[in-house]
Design a protein around this motif. Structure first.
Motif, short mmCIF file in Angstrom:
data_model
loop_
_atom_site.label_atom_id
_atom_site.label_comp_id
_atom_site.label_asym_id
_atom_site.label_seq_id
_atom_site.Cartn_x
_atom_site.Cartn_y
_atom_site.Cartn_z
N HIS A 5 5.42 -4.15 10.53
CA HIS A 5 4.72 -4.00 9.23
C HIS A 5 4.96 -2.62 8.75
N LEU A 6 5.24 -2.33 7.44
CA LEU A 6 5.48 -0.82 6.78
C LEU A 6 4.75 -0.63 5.33
N ILE A 7 4.41 0.58 5.42
CA ILE A 7 4.12 1.18 3.91
C ILE A 7 5.01 2.28 3.70
N THR A 8 5.55 2.27 2.50
CA THR A 8 6.65 3.22 2.10
C THR A 8 6.13 3.87 0.86
N GLU A 9 6.50 4.98 0.64
CA GLU A 9 6.08 5.76 -0.56
C GLU A 9 7.33 5.18 -1.62
N ARG A 10 7.10 5.73 -2.91
CA ARG A 10 8.00 5.08 -4.05
C ARG A 10 9.56 5.01 -3.72
N THR A 11 9.95 6.03 -3.06
CA THR A 11 11.44 6.21 -2.73
C THR A 11 11.83 5.29 -1.59
N GLY A 12 10.91 4.90 -0.63
CA GLY A 12 11.34 4.30 0.63
C GLY A 12 10.87 5.08 1.80
N LEU A 13 10.49 6.14 1.86
CA LEU A 13 10.24 6.96 3.11
C LEU A 13 9.04 6.18 3.58
N PRO A 14 9.14 5.97 4.80
CA PRO A 14 7.92 5.21 5.40
C PRO A 14 6.64 6.25 5.94
N LEU A 15 5.76 5.67 5.38
CA LEU A 15 4.46 6.40 5.67
C LEU A 15 3.77 6.13 6.64
N SER A 16 3.60 4.61 6.79
CA SER A 16 2.79 4.01 7.95
C SER A 16 3.39 2.81 8.51
N VAL A 17 3.60 2.60 9.84
CA VAL A 17 4.32 1.71 10.50
C VAL A 17 3.47 1.09 11.40
N GLY A 18 3.57 -0.19 11.81
CA GLY A 18 2.88 -0.95 12.92
C GLY A 18 3.66 -2.11 13.20
N ILE A 19 3.33 -2.66 14.43
CA ILE A 19 3.96 -3.88 14.86
C ILE A 19 2.84 -5.13 15.21
N SER A 20 3.20 -6.15 15.00
CA SER A 20 2.18 -7.32 15.39
C SER A 20 2.99 -8.53 16.16
N GLY A 21 2.22 -9.38 16.57
CA GLY A 21 2.89 -10.62 16.73
C GLY A 21 3.57 -11.54 15.81
N ALA A 22 4.48 -12.21 15.94
CA ALA A 22 5.04 -13.06 14.67
C ALA A 22 3.93 -14.05 14.47
N ASN A 23 2.95 -14.49 15.37
CA ASN A 23 2.09 -15.41 15.07
C ASN A 23 0.83 -14.95 14.24
N LEU A 24 0.78 -13.60 13.98
CA LEU A 24 -0.39 -13.04 13.15
C LEU A 24 0.16 -13.11 11.73
N HIS A 25 -1.03 -13.41 11.04
CA HIS A 25 -0.67 -13.25 9.49
C HIS A 25 -0.50 -11.96 8.87
N ASP A 26 0.38 -11.61 8.16
CA ASP A 26 0.65 -10.37 7.27
C ASP A 26 -0.78 -9.89 6.88
N SER A 27 -1.88 -10.77 6.23
CA SER A 27 -2.98 -10.01 5.87
C SER A 27 -3.81 -9.05 6.72
N GLN A 28 -3.62 -9.51 7.99
CA GLN A 28 -4.49 -8.63 9.15
C GLN A 28 -4.04 -7.30 9.14
N ALA A 29 -2.76 -7.14 8.77
CA ALA A 29 -2.21 -5.98 9.26
C ALA A 29 -2.08 -4.89 8.15
N LEU A 30 -2.80 -5.21 6.85
CA LEU A 30 -2.90 -4.35 5.71
C LEU A 30 -4.07 -3.15 5.99
N GLU A 31 -5.13 -3.37 6.47
CA GLU A 31 -6.02 -2.34 6.81
C GLU A 31 -5.94 -1.35 7.66
N PRO A 32 -5.35 -1.60 8.64
CA PRO A 32 -4.75 -0.85 10.00
C PRO A 32 -3.34 0.10 9.06
N LEU A 33 -2.64 -0.44 8.59
CA LEU A 33 -1.75 0.30 7.82
C LEU A 33 -2.22 1.75 7.01
N VAL A 34 -3.17 1.03 6.10
CA VAL A 34 -3.38 1.91 4.99
C VAL A 34 -4.26 2.97 5.61
#
Length: 165
Positions: A32-61
Motif C-alpha cells: 500500500h502506498l501514498i505518494t505526492e503529486r509527482t510520484g514520490l512515496p510518502l508513506s508505505v505499508g504492507i498487508s496480507g492479500a486477504n485484507l481489504h484495501d480500505s483497512q490500510a488507508l488510516e495507518p498510511l495517512v
C-alpha cells in the motif's frame, strides 16, 4: 461428472469452475502506498492479500511524515487525497473530513474510475518502479518486517533517483 454407469450426472453442487474467483482466502502480500503529486512515496505499508484495501488507508495517512513548507509550521497531512473505489466507505470519508483532508474518491456503482486516471497513473508508475526491484517482485522473505524494510529501501532509492536529477 460421470456416475458408475457412464452416464452424465450433471454438475456437482460447487460447480465446474472451481473455487470462487473473488475468494478472500488468498496467500501473499500487498504493498500500500501514498505518494505526492509527482510520484514520490510518502508513506508505505504492507498487508496480507486477504485484507481489504480500505483497512490500510488510516495507518498510511497517519504515517505521512511532516512536510517542510516555505512558510509557517510543517504540514502533517495532505491537502487532498485521490483514491479509487476500494476506499469508498462512509467511515473513511468522515475520518478524512475530520482531519481536514479533501477527498476525491470514486463512488461504487455511480462513477467510473476513468476520471481518476489522470491522477492514478502516478501511483501506477511508482508501483512499477517498485516492481522493478527483484526482492519486491516476488516475495522471498518470510517475515513481514524484512519485506517492509526492503520496500522502504526501494522507496528511498526512488526518492533519491528522482531528486538527484
Amino acid at each position: 461428472m460421470r456416475d458408475r454407469l457412464g452416464e452424465h450426472a450433471g454438475p456437482e453442487k460447487g460447480g465446474l469452475t472451481g473455487p470462487n474467483p473473488v475468494d478472500r482466502g488468498k496467500f501473499g502480500s500487498k504493498i500500500h502506498l501514498i505518494t505526492e503529486r509527482t510520484g514520490l512515496p510518502l508513506s508505505v505499508g504492507i498487508s496480507g492479500a486477504n485484507l481489504h484495501d480500505s483497512q490500510a488507508l488510516e495507518p498510511l495517512v497517519r504515517g505521512i511524515p511532516p512536510i517542510r513548507s516555505r512558510r509557517g509550521r510543517r504540514r502533517r497531512r495532505p491537502g487532498k487525497l485521490h483514491a479509487d473505489k476500494g476506499y469508498d466507505y462512509a467511515h473513511l470519508r468522515k475520518w478524512l473530513r475530520q482531519r481536514g483532508i479533501k477527498h476525491r474518491i470514486a463512488r461504487r456503482g455511480i462513477e467510473s474510475s476513468q476520471r481518476l486516471g489522470r491522477h492514478r497513473w502516478t501511483i501506477e508508475r511508482t508501483m512499477a518502479w517498485l516492481a522493478g526491484c527483484r526482492r519486491l517482485h516476488r516475495r522471498y522473505e518470510r517475515k513481514a518486517d524484512h519485506f517492509l524494510a526492503f520496500t522502504s529501501i526501494a522507496c528511498t532509492l526512488i526518492c533519491y533517483r528522482r531528486l538527484a536529477n
